[in-house]
Write a protein that holds these residues in place. Structure first.
Motif, PDB file in Angstrom:
ATOM      1  N   SER A 192     -19.646  44.151 -10.437  1.00 17.08           N
ATOM      2  CA  SER A 192     -17.884  44.358 -11.135  1.00 17.08           C
ATOM      3  C   SER A 192     -17.383  42.577 -10.974  1.00 17.08           C
ATOM      4  O   SER A 192     -17.031  42.289 -12.083  1.00 17.08           O
ATOM      5  CB  SER A 192     -16.877  45.161  -9.816  1.00 17.08           C
ATOM      6  N   MET A 193     -17.955  42.142  -9.709  1.00 24.53           N
ATOM      7  CA  MET A 193     -16.729  40.862  -9.682  1.00 24.53           C
ATOM      8  C   MET A 193     -17.849  39.785 -10.944  1.00 24.53           C
ATOM      9  O   MET A 193     -17.189  39.383 -11.518  1.00 24.53           O
ATOM     10  CB  MET A 193     -17.789  39.477  -8.304  1.00 24.53           C
ATOM     11  N   ALA A 194     -19.404  40.362 -11.568  1.00 24.63           N
ATOM     12  CA  ALA A 194     -20.097  39.606 -12.560  1.00 24.63           C
ATOM     13  C   ALA A 194     -18.990  39.652 -13.483  1.00 24.63           C
ATOM     14  O   ALA A 194     -18.856  38.903 -14.475  1.00 24.63           O
ATOM     15  CB  ALA A 194     -21.533  40.092 -12.296  1.00 24.63           C
ATOM     16  N   LEU A 195     -18.530  41.212 -13.752  1.00 30.60           N
ATOM     17  CA  LEU A 195     -18.434  41.766 -15.342  1.00 30.60           C
ATOM     18  C   LEU A 195     -16.673  40.894 -14.967  1.00 30.60           C
ATOM     19  O   LEU A 195     -16.340  40.629 -16.343  1.00 30.60           O
ATOM     20  CB  LEU A 195     -18.165  42.654 -15.036  1.00 30.60           C
ATOM     21  N   GLU A 196     -16.295  40.710 -14.343  1.00 25.18           N
ATOM     22  CA  GLU A 196     -14.694  40.025 -14.069  1.00 25.18           C
ATOM     23  C   GLU A 196     -14.875  38.494 -14.263  1.00 25.18           C
ATOM     24  O   GLU A 196     -13.869  38.315 -15.191  1.00 25.18           O
ATOM     25  CB  GLU A 196     -14.006  40.332 -12.909  1.00 25.18           C
ATOM     26  N   LEU A 197     -16.008  37.678 -13.895  1.00 27.44           N
ATOM     27  CA  LEU A 197     -15.861  36.824 -14.197  1.00 27.44           C
ATOM     28  C   LEU A 197     -16.603  36.308 -15.218  1.00 27.44           C
ATOM     29  O   LEU A 197     -16.220  34.856 -16.405  1.00 27.44           O
ATOM     30  CB  LEU A 197     -16.581  36.103 -12.892  1.00 27.44           C
ATOM     31  N   GLY A 198     -17.553  37.070 -15.739  1.00 28.66           N
ATOM     32  CA  GLY A 198     -18.167  36.487 -16.976  1.00 28.66           C
ATOM     33  C   GLY A 198     -17.682  37.162 -18.268  1.00 28.66           C
ATOM     34  O   GLY A 198     -16.975  36.181 -18.940  1.00 28.66           O
ATOM     35  N   ASP A 211     -22.198  39.411 -18.391  1.00 26.94           N
ATOM     36  CA  ASP A 211     -22.063  39.937 -16.709  1.00 26.94           C
ATOM     37  C   ASP A 211     -23.598  39.643 -16.265  1.00 26.94           C
ATOM     38  O   ASP A 211     -23.657  39.264 -14.930  1.00 26.94           O
ATOM     39  CB  ASP A 211     -21.707  41.698 -16.619  1.00 26.94           C
ATOM     40  N   ARG A 212     -24.810  39.924 -17.240  1.00 30.27           N
ATOM     41  CA  ARG A 212     -25.627  39.831 -15.893  1.00 30.27           C
ATOM     42  C   ARG A 212     -26.237  38.070 -16.031  1.00 30.27           C
ATOM     43  O   ARG A 212     -26.316  38.079 -15.126  1.00 30.27           O
ATOM     44  CB  ARG A 212     -27.402  40.663 -17.335  1.00 30.27           C
ATOM     45  N   THR A 219     -26.874  36.294 -12.513  1.00 32.64           N
ATOM     46  CA  THR A 219     -27.777  35.539 -12.174  1.00 32.64           C
ATOM     47  C   THR A 219     -26.891  33.632 -11.798  1.00 32.64           C
ATOM     48  O   THR A 219     -27.548  33.686 -10.675  1.00 32.64           O
ATOM     49  CB  THR A 219     -28.457  35.327 -13.449  1.00 32.64           C
ATOM     50  N   GLN A 220     -26.020  33.523 -12.577  1.00 33.96           N
ATOM     51  CA  GLN A 220     -25.147  32.453 -11.795  1.00 33.96           C
ATOM     52  C   GLN A 220     -24.997  32.473 -10.759  1.00 33.96           C
ATOM     53  O   GLN A 220     -24.851  31.528  -9.864  1.00 33.96           O
ATOM     54  CB  GLN A 220     -24.128  32.312 -13.252  1.00 33.96           C
ATOM     55  N   MET A 221     -24.863  33.740 -10.280  1.00 32.71           N
ATOM     56  CA  MET A 221     -23.912  33.998  -8.725  1.00 32.71           C
ATOM     57  C   MET A 221     -24.659  33.902  -7.501  1.00 32.71           C
ATOM     58  O   MET A 221     -24.301  33.222  -6.946  1.00 32.71           O
ATOM     59  CB  MET A 221     -23.108  35.383  -8.614  1.00 32.71           C
ATOM     60  N   HIS A 222     -26.042  34.152  -8.283  1.00 35.62           N
ATOM     61  CA  HIS A 222     -27.140  34.480  -7.241  1.00 35.62           C
ATOM     62  C   HIS A 222     -27.719  33.034  -7.249  1.00 35.62           C
ATOM     63  O   HIS A 222     -27.878  32.264  -5.974  1.00 35.62           O
ATOM     64  CB  HIS A 222     -27.916  35.430  -7.608  1.00 35.62           C
ATOM     65  N   ASP A 223     -27.623  32.081  -7.729  1.00 36.89           N
ATOM     66  CA  ASP A 223     -28.524  31.256  -7.830  1.00 36.89           C
ATOM     67  C   ASP A 223     -26.980  29.979  -7.549  1.00 36.89           C
ATOM     68  O   ASP A 223     -27.414  28.975  -6.642  1.00 36.89           O
ATOM     69  CB  ASP A 223     -28.312  30.522  -8.924  1.00 36.89           C
ATOM     70  N   ALA A 224     -25.814  29.986  -7.764  1.00 33.61           N
ATOM     71  CA  ALA A 224     -25.103  29.464  -7.163  1.00 33.61           C
ATOM     72  C   ALA A 224     -24.862  29.063  -5.414  1.00 33.61           C
ATOM     73  O   ALA A 224     -25.498  28.762  -5.210  1.00 33.61           O
ATOM     74  CB  ALA A 224     -23.509  29.424  -7.434  1.00 33.61           C
ATOM     75  N   HIS A 225     -25.600  30.818  -5.243  1.00 33.92           N
ATOM     76  CA  HIS A 225     -25.101  30.986  -2.998  1.00 33.92           C
ATOM     77  C   HIS A 225     -26.772  30.374  -2.910  1.00 33.92           C
ATOM     78  O   HIS A 225     -26.530  30.031  -1.687  1.00 33.92           O
ATOM     79  CB  HIS A 225     -24.933  32.725  -3.261  1.00 33.92           C
ATOM     80  N   GLU A 226     -27.679  30.973  -3.571  1.00 30.97           N
ATOM     81  CA  GLU A 226     -28.703  30.255  -3.463  1.00 30.97           C
ATOM     82  C   GLU A 226     -28.672  28.736  -2.848  1.00 30.97           C
ATOM     83  O   GLU A 226     -28.982  28.134  -1.819  1.00 30.97           O
ATOM     84  CB  GLU A 226     -29.723  30.544  -3.699  1.00 30.97           C
ATOM     85  N   LEU A 227     -28.313  27.896  -4.092  1.00 32.16           N
ATOM     86  CA  LEU A 227     -28.684  26.353  -3.949  1.00 32.16           C
ATOM     87  C   LEU A 227     -27.915  25.797  -2.573  1.00 32.16           C
ATOM     88  O   LEU A 227     -28.029  25.075  -2.186  1.00 32.16           O
ATOM     89  CB  LEU A 227     -27.333  25.927  -5.238  1.00 32.16           C
TER      90      LEU A 227
END
Length: 468
Positions: free
Chosen positions: A68-74, A81-82, A86-94
């Motif tokens: 839901s968050m990915a769709l909202e931001l996308g 949204d997919r 992926t961008q959200m996950h990469d940002a969190h990992e970084l």
């Protein structure tokens, strides 16, 4: 100083002004990218917290907050949204695993692309201490090198600390080899082959060599035809009947036969045609109008592989390098060294990285081998053309008293070698193989040879960093 000289110098100074402005803009972009990364990481962290409160239900239901968050931001920025997930996950990992890289990004010392290659290479390192050491060393390279060079260096350093042996990673990755077709515009399609790097580079080199042979044959044919026309126009036959061979009549005019076929294709076009010829028919031809011409089948690929001595002997399982660009799994490296005559091998000490022996190379072998091993690629900042395909250039021109010694020589590709001599770019050799490039606008840029860094186990089971 005349008006033209003043104008030229003023224009060269403008190039320096442009460079300063561009650098400021890039630093500003990096800071904005860091702010965006932290925002996406915060959004991802919120979905993790939401997921923890859902309880023991299906994994799909637990994934709903993130989706839901990915769709909202996308939707807010018109991104799938997919892709946003992926961008959200990469940002969190970084943010969580690479704090020093995030700090460098926020300071504008590296770009988001630099940070991404550090993250991609370093995520395989599980131990936080090892990962921090890796990050610290690669950041030094990232702050002075392009993204592709940083990527190569980061991969090399990560391999040392990756808990999986290179052979295991290669055996897993090679199962992903495949071929697929992508349809393009204007009735074109692309055939993509993903396979072992040794074979892909070897195939490309063979196509290039065959294509160059075709171009050389065509040039010779054109020269012969021009000679035949000139001789026929003068009432001669060139002494060998060449005019008649080309169907030329009196006064150099074409006879009843059509003008001979000449190859107007570019090298890229020829490479493509050769690849399709061999896939569809099994053999390449020089002249598409005459399938009896040949000789190209005898051409073999030539690829340079750098192999640590202990890998060759089987003492260690560290990998080799292909053209100084990409790693090669140990099994393939040993097989190429032992059975294939087409490979040029450069032997290095596995700890210091110092070259100990090579097979061969053209022109002043001892110096060329040393320079190719030291430079790996063209030394102009940003260029990654392999040293094997470059020119050996005198930093101080030989005609102006420059010596043919290693501390006055470096690898420059044809493009940058020509640029140096045709413009007011200057190169100065500094100790340690460092080159200082001075632009016509007065700006200076340092070019460092590839770093030689190793992680050496200590008595307390930690890692010490040893630069060479």
């Amino acid at each position: 100083m005349d008006a033209d000289e003043k104008r030229r110098r003023a224009e060269e100074k403008r190039a320096g002004v442009f460079a300063d402005r561009l650098a400021r803009l890039q630093r500003a972009e990096a800071k904005i990218a860091a702010e965006k990364t932290r925002l996406l990481a915060e959004a991802y962290a919120l979905t993790v917290e939401q997921r923890s409160r859902i309880g023991s239900v299906s994994s799909r239901e637990r994934d709903m907050p993130l989706r839901s968050m990915a769709l909202e931001l996308g939707m807010a920025v018109r991104v799938n949204d997919r892709s946003m997930q992926t961008q959200m996950h990469d940002a969190h990992e970084l943010v969580e695993l690479f704090p020093a890289t995030m700090e460098a990004l926020e300071d504008g010392r590296v770009s988001r692309a630099h940070a991404q290659v550090i993250q991609d290479a370093g995520r395989v390192i599980d131990d936080p201490v090892d990962r921090a050491s890796f990050e610290r060393i690669v950041l030094v390279e990232a702050e002075r090198q392009t993204v592709p060079r940083t990527k190569t260096y980061a991969r090399q350093r990560a391999e040392v600390l990756d808990p999986r042996p290179l052979q295991e990673r290669h055996d897993t990755a090679i199962r992903q080899r495949r071929v697929w077709v992508t349809d393009l515009d204007d009735t074109l399609s692309a055939l993509t082959i993903v396979g072992g790097n040794v074979y892909i580079h070897g195939a490309y080199h063979r196509l290039t060599t065959q294509g160059t042979t075709i171009k050389n044959v065509d040039r010779a044919k054109r020269r012969a035809y021009a000679t035949a026309r000139a001789c026929a126009g003068a009432g001669l036959d060139g002494g060998d009947g060449s005019g008649a061979a080309f169907g030329l009549g009196d006064e150099g005019a074409p006879g009843e036969d059509a003008e001979p076929w000449f190859d107007e294709r570019t090298l890229d076009e020829i490479r493509c045609d050769l690849a399709l010829d061999m896939l569809l028919a099994g053999s390449p031809v020089i002249d598409p109008t005459d399938p009896t011409t040949g000789g190209l089948g005898a051409i073999r690929a030539e690829v340079q592989i750098t192999i640590p001595i202990t890998t060759l002997t089987g003492v260690t399982t560290s990998g080799a390098e292909l053209n100084g660009v990409t790693p090669v799994d140990p099994e393939t490296a040993r097989r190429m060294a032992g059975t294939a005559k087409i490979w040029e091998r450069v032997m290095t000490d596995p700890i210091t990285g110092v070259v100990t022996a090579v097979d061969r190379y053209q022109l002043h072998p001892s110096q060329t081998r040393y320079l190719n091993a030291r430079d790996v690629t063209c030394r102009t900042p940003g260029c990654r053309r392999p040293a094997k395909l470059c020119h050996i250039d005198h930093s101080k021109d030989f005609a102006h008293g420059g010596k043919s010694c290693n501390d006055n020589l470096c690898n420059e590709c044809a493009r940058h070698h020509t640029l140096k001599h045709a413009t007011n770019w200057h190169v100065e050799q500094l100790p340690g193989g460092i080159l200082k490039f001075t632009s016509p606008g007065g700006k200076t840029y340092d070019s460092h040879p590839p770093s030689r860094v190793a992680f050496i186990p200590t008595d307390d089971d930690g890692y010490a960093v040893a630069p060479f």
